[in-house]
Design a protein around this motif. Structure first.
Motif: not given
Length: 320
Positions: A142-155
């Motif tokens: 779940l933490r991995t999913a949260a990071q993916l959602l948060a950091y995919e946009l700025p990348m």
């Protein structure tokens, strides 16, 4: 016949890079951490400068028992390491190493292609965490999913800035259009891209999904032996891919003195320097809390990426 030979040669070169470069990064991390933190073991395995440390680790993983928990979703559990690793092999095919045709396969929408395929690699951690029948693994997933959602946009926004500047989504096209004076006004985008990539790879200080002091080892808690080794190899392959992409998009890739003859050397050198930065960050900075990780993404990186896009638009209008 010549076309078949050319394709086979390119595939062989990409495969060799995929097999060797992550291992070199892993060995370099052992040595850098040994020097920076005074670790004795990695400096003595095998004799001269601990050259056999990586071999010892491989033998250790191969000897460990392969265990699948009784309550696990067996097929998903066994498939997850391959899902985490293989996308980075596909990404390497599209990364240009030198001038001309020094690329496995030039892709017209190369920026979107590599970012989309890199996102698939993160699914391996999600699959492993969900299928392990372990609450700590599920929490790590779940933490991995949260990071993916948060950091995919700025990348994605940071990569879009370079594509706007070059007027193309092709990685080879971006390098063909790249100029040295792009460095100062694309530096913010480069920092955003590199930082977001670190978070997606779950590297320190963004390693809350695998925090051993909190949730044992996150999504990988139930993995042993070679399957666990594949997850580690995926991490090192991700470092290679992230460093190479940052070098290509923001540091000019093969551009440098005598680039016509040794352009590939400049690409590898820039990639190596960035990979060392990844290792240095692991040694130097403590882990961020989950709320801090989210705050960095939404209040720092996303605004910076949007400002970079705005600056790129202004520069393009002025130039034209």
């Amino acid at each position: 016949m010549m076309d078949v030979v050319d394709v086979l040669w390119r595939l062989l070169a990409v495969l060799l890079a995929f097999l060797l470069l992550p291992l070199i990064v892993g060995q370099a991390e052992h040595k850098a951490m040994a020097h920076m933190q005074g670790r004795v073991g990695p400096m003595y395995a095998g004799g001269f400068h601990g050259w056999a440390q990586l071999v010892a680790d491989g033998v250790k993983f191969a000897q460990k028992e392969d265990i699948v928990p009784d309550g696990a979703d067996r097929r998903i559990f066994q498939l997850a390491p391959a899902v985490a690793l293989l996308p980075y092999l596909v990404v390497l095919i599209a990364i240009p190493v030198g001038d001309g045709d020094a690329v496995g396969q030039a892709v017209d929408a190369g920026v979107f292609f590599v970012l989309a395929v890199m996102g698939v690699g993160v699914l391996g951690s999600l699959m492993g965490g969900w299928a392990s029948a372990n609450k700590f693994s599920l929490l790590g997933g779940l933490r991995t999913a949260a990071q993916l959602l948060a950091y995919e946009l700025p990348m994605l926004l940071a990569a879009a800035s370079v594509a706007m500047a070059a007027g193309t989504l092709s990685l080879t096209g971006i390098l063909d259009a790249w100029q040295w004076w792009w460095l100062p006004w694309q530096v913010a985008g480069g920092l955003v891209f590199f930082t977001a990539g670190l978070a997606e790879l779950q590297r320190p200080p963004f390693d809350a999904p695998v925090a051993d002091s909190e949730i044992i080892f996150g999504a990988y808690t139930e993995y042993t032996g070679l399957r666990f080794a594949l997850f580690l190899l995926a991490e090192y392959a991700g470092i290679v891919v992230l460093s190479a992409l940052t070098a290509v998009l923001f540091l000019g890739g093969w551009h440098g003195p005598a680039s016509d003859s040794i352009g590939w050397v400049w690409t590898l050198l820039k990639t190596a320097v960035l990979a060392f930065v990844v290792i240095w960050l692991r040694v130097s900075y403590p882990r961020l809390r989950e709320d801090q990780i989210q705050r960095v993404a939404w209040t720092v990186l996303v605004p910076l990426a949007l400002l970079q896009i705005a600056l790129t638009g202004v520069v393009k209008v002025v130039i034209q």
